[in-house]
Design an enzyme around this catalytic site. Structure first.
Site, PDB file in Angstrom:
ATOM      1  N   HIS A 264      34.771  20.041 -33.552  1.00 49.31           N
ATOM      2  CA  HIS A 264      36.023  20.239 -34.449  1.00 49.31           C
ATOM      3  C   HIS A 264      37.193  20.617 -33.515  1.00 49.31           C
ATOM      4  O   HIS A 264      38.246  21.259 -34.253  1.00 49.31           O
ATOM      5  CB  HIS A 264      35.836  21.379 -35.446  1.00 49.31           C
ATOM      6  CG  HIS A 264      34.601  21.441 -36.310  1.00 49.31           C
ATOM      7  ND1 HIS A 264      34.444  20.731 -37.449  1.00 49.31           N
ATOM      8  CD2 HIS A 264      33.422  21.637 -35.991  1.00 49.31           C
ATOM      9  CE1 HIS A 264      33.344  20.606 -37.998  1.00 49.31           C
ATOM     10  NE2 HIS A 264      32.436  21.311 -36.966  1.00 49.31           N
TER      11      HIS A 264
ATOM     12  N   GLU B 163      47.388   6.192 -22.995  1.00 51.80           N
ATOM     13  CA  GLU B 163      48.000   6.040 -24.847  1.00 51.80           C
ATOM     14  C   GLU B 163      48.091   4.489 -25.025  1.00 51.80           C
ATOM     15  O   GLU B 163      47.602   3.850 -25.931  1.00 51.80           O
ATOM     16  CB  GLU B 163      49.448   6.377 -24.433  1.00 51.80           C
ATOM     17  CG  GLU B 163      49.574   7.944 -24.499  1.00 51.80           C
ATOM     18  CD  GLU B 163      50.899   8.574 -24.481  1.00 51.80           C
ATOM     19  OE1 GLU B 163      51.484   9.070 -25.245  1.00 51.80           O
ATOM     20  OE2 GLU B 163      51.727   8.030 -23.707  1.00 51.80           O
TER      21      GLU B 163
ATOM     22  N   SER C  28      60.178  10.285 -18.212  1.00 49.63           N
ATOM     23  CA  SER C  28      60.970   9.952 -19.199  1.00 49.63           C
ATOM     24  C   SER C  28      62.531   9.792 -18.875  1.00 49.63           C
ATOM     25  O   SER C  28      63.055  10.441 -17.856  1.00 49.63           O
ATOM     26  CB  SER C  28      60.954  11.232 -20.232  1.00 49.63           C
ATOM     27  OG  SER C  28      62.404  11.391 -20.916  1.00 49.63           O
TER      28      SER C  28
ATOM     29  N   LYS D 104      59.222  15.533 -17.634  1.00 45.32           N
ATOM     30  CA  LYS D 104      57.823  14.665 -18.416  1.00 45.32           C
ATOM     31  C   LYS D 104      57.235  13.721 -17.246  1.00 45.32           C
ATOM     32  O   LYS D 104      57.660  13.098 -16.413  1.00 45.32           O
ATOM     33  CB  LYS D 104      58.377  13.647 -19.256  1.00 45.32           C
ATOM     34  CG  LYS D 104      59.075  14.338 -20.381  1.00 45.32           C
ATOM     35  CD  LYS D 104      57.934  14.904 -21.378  1.00 45.32           C
ATOM     36  CE  LYS D 104      57.851  13.902 -22.515  1.00 45.32           C
ATOM     37  NZ  LYS D 104      56.927  14.153 -23.491  1.00 45.32           N
TER      38      LYS D 104
END
Ligand code: ARG
Length: 465
Positions: free
Chosen positions: A162, A296, A283, A289
């Protein structure tokens, strides 16, 4: 416009009017099926050789055809071949060029054959080769996963259920879970390859042909393991495409889940790993970043492969026997699946060795979240407490720990004994992370000893030392 002003179609005989120009473009597949050219030519050469073998072509005719086809292959590979939309597809483009090059005898190639068995043969030949490439990338990924596991048989991290801290596990064990998934994928891919390698050629349009063809001979020439047993099924079957995309969907689903973990672990909140710079981007606005673009994108691409599976299932569900033009729609989903599965496996395999594992952070995280609570319960059971009572006792101890801001291993013996008199000094052996993982010492367990032996077995399976 008069018919003569259009490209003469190989099937033009029964038509009085030329094809509508838009319809011509709309029905053409050459834009995407030209990638089958090498397999189309290989199939044609085998077909011609079989026709010569059974006496339908003379050996002179066969030789002229083979020479012509080989020259066309060169033209294509050197970028000198002019693909014509008016000639609809890869098959008719090559055949028309053959006739242009070698004259009348070129018209004999299509004897005893139809584009229906031709295209089904081409796609199977093409896919057969592509599967070999995909298998190689999959193996490379498995190897890199196993090598990473090997380097971390005793690195401890929190295991989750979980997404909540559950019990400590070793990072090597976690990596081998991915190896197991990929191993099943490899098995499914070889099962699929066996069903791809069946030859439709000889089914002709749908019913077979009246020429004395020798299908076993053609199959042998093309390296097929068997000949399709029913001509109607042979030309209309695309199960092998569906099956292949289904296998790829599952591979992508695994890569997507794997990606999701890498993305989480690379975040400042987890901080378990750092991905290699060459697999991330920055970024344009936020200078700090380092984005995990590769995982992704793989997670994202899973959606389109799943989409292709649904496209193919839907494509086939309403088709009566035998061949229907609908089948031309099998190619783009198939080709796109091949390109993306290849690319995804390749980049994933490359990305794994560039992962920096932050063992200290993993260990620290495992110390939080009461990951050894089950070990305390098991300890009490060994001292004669029934498991349900032990569960309750430990639950209360955890509550106290939360109040004190301490992990179980950081609480004093006196504090722990408030919950059970059975708790003694030796409890601290099981409350340590090392004690916890070492105790799970059976096949499939997370103990470093077991992980090391699982790594050895995986390496043996992969044939690496
Ligand atoms: N381009 C077609 C396809 O991809 C080739 C077969 C066409 N056969 C036919 N009878 N129209 O399926």
């Amino acid at each position: 416009m008069k018919k003569e002003e259009h490209t003469i179609k190989p099937w033009g005989g029964r038509f009085k009017e030329p094809t509508d120009v838009f319809v011509e473009a709309f029905t053409a597949s050459v834009g995407f099926d030209k990638r089958l050219y090498a397999h189309d030519i290989a199939g044609s050469i085998a077909h011609a050789r079989m026709l010569a073998h059974v006496g339908v072509l003379t050996s002179g005719e066969y030789e002229a055809i083979v020479e012509g086809l080989q020259a066309i292959k060169e033209e294509i590979e050197q970028g000198r071949f002019e693909w014509k939309v008016a000639l609809e597809d890869v098959h008719m483009n090559i055949e028309a060029r053959l006739i242009e090059r070698i004259g009348e005898v070129g018209k004999k190639l299509h004897t005893g054959r139809s584009r229906n068995d031709q295209v089904a043969t081409d796609v199977r030949l093409y896919l057969r080769d592509e599967i070999v490439e995909i298998q190689a990338e999959l193996t490379r990924l498995q190897q890199n996963v196993v090598l990473l596991a090997e380097a971390h048989v005793d690195t401890i991290m929190p295991g989750f259920t979980h997404l909540q801290t559950a019990q400590p596990v070793t990072f090597g064990h976690h990596m081998l879970a991915w190896f197991e998934m990929l191993k099943r994928d490899a098995g499914r891919l070889s099962d699929c390859a066996a069903r791809v390698n069946i030859m439709p050629l000889g089914a002709a349009a749908l019913a077979g042909t009246s020429y004395p063809i020798d299908r076993s001979y053609s199959a042998e020439l093309l390296g097929f393991t068997a000949v399709a047993q029913n001509s109607l099924d042979a030309v209309s079957d695309r199960d092998f495409v569906i099956e292949f995309i289904a296998v790829c969907s599952l591979i992508m689903t695994h890569l997507s889940r794997f990606s999701e973990e890498l993305i989480l672990w690379a975040s400042a909140q987890f901080d378990f790993i750092e991905l290699g710079d060459s697999f991330c981007t920055g970024s344009s606005i936020m200078p700090q970043k380092k984005n995990p673009d590769v995982p992704e994108l793989i997670r994202g691409k899973t959606g389109r492969i799943n989409g292709h599976l649904v496209s193919m299932l839907t494509l086939m569900k309403g088709q009566p026997l035998a061949y229907n033009k609908d089948n031309q729609e099998d190619k783009e989903p198939l080709f796109d699946t091949i390109d993306n599965i290849n690319g995804s496996l390749r980049v994933f395999a490359d990305m794994i060795p560039a992962i920096k594992v932050k063992s200290d952070n993993m260990r620290e995280a495992a110390l939080k979240g009461f990951s050894t609570a089950t070990d305390l319960a098991d300890y009490l059971v060994r001292k004669g407490v029934p498991f349900r009572d032990a569960h309750e006792i430990v639950g209360r101890a955890v509550n106290r720990g939360i109040e004190l801001g301490k992990d179980l291993s950081q609480m004093s013996l006196k504090e722990l004994q408030k919950f059970s008199k059975k708790i003694e000094q030796d409890v601290f052996d099981v409350l340590t992370l090392e004690g916890s993982v070492a105790a799970r010492d059976h096949i499939g367990g997370t103990a470093p000893r077991q992980v090391a032996s699982a790594v050895a077995q995986a390496k043996q399976w992969l044939g690496i030392s």
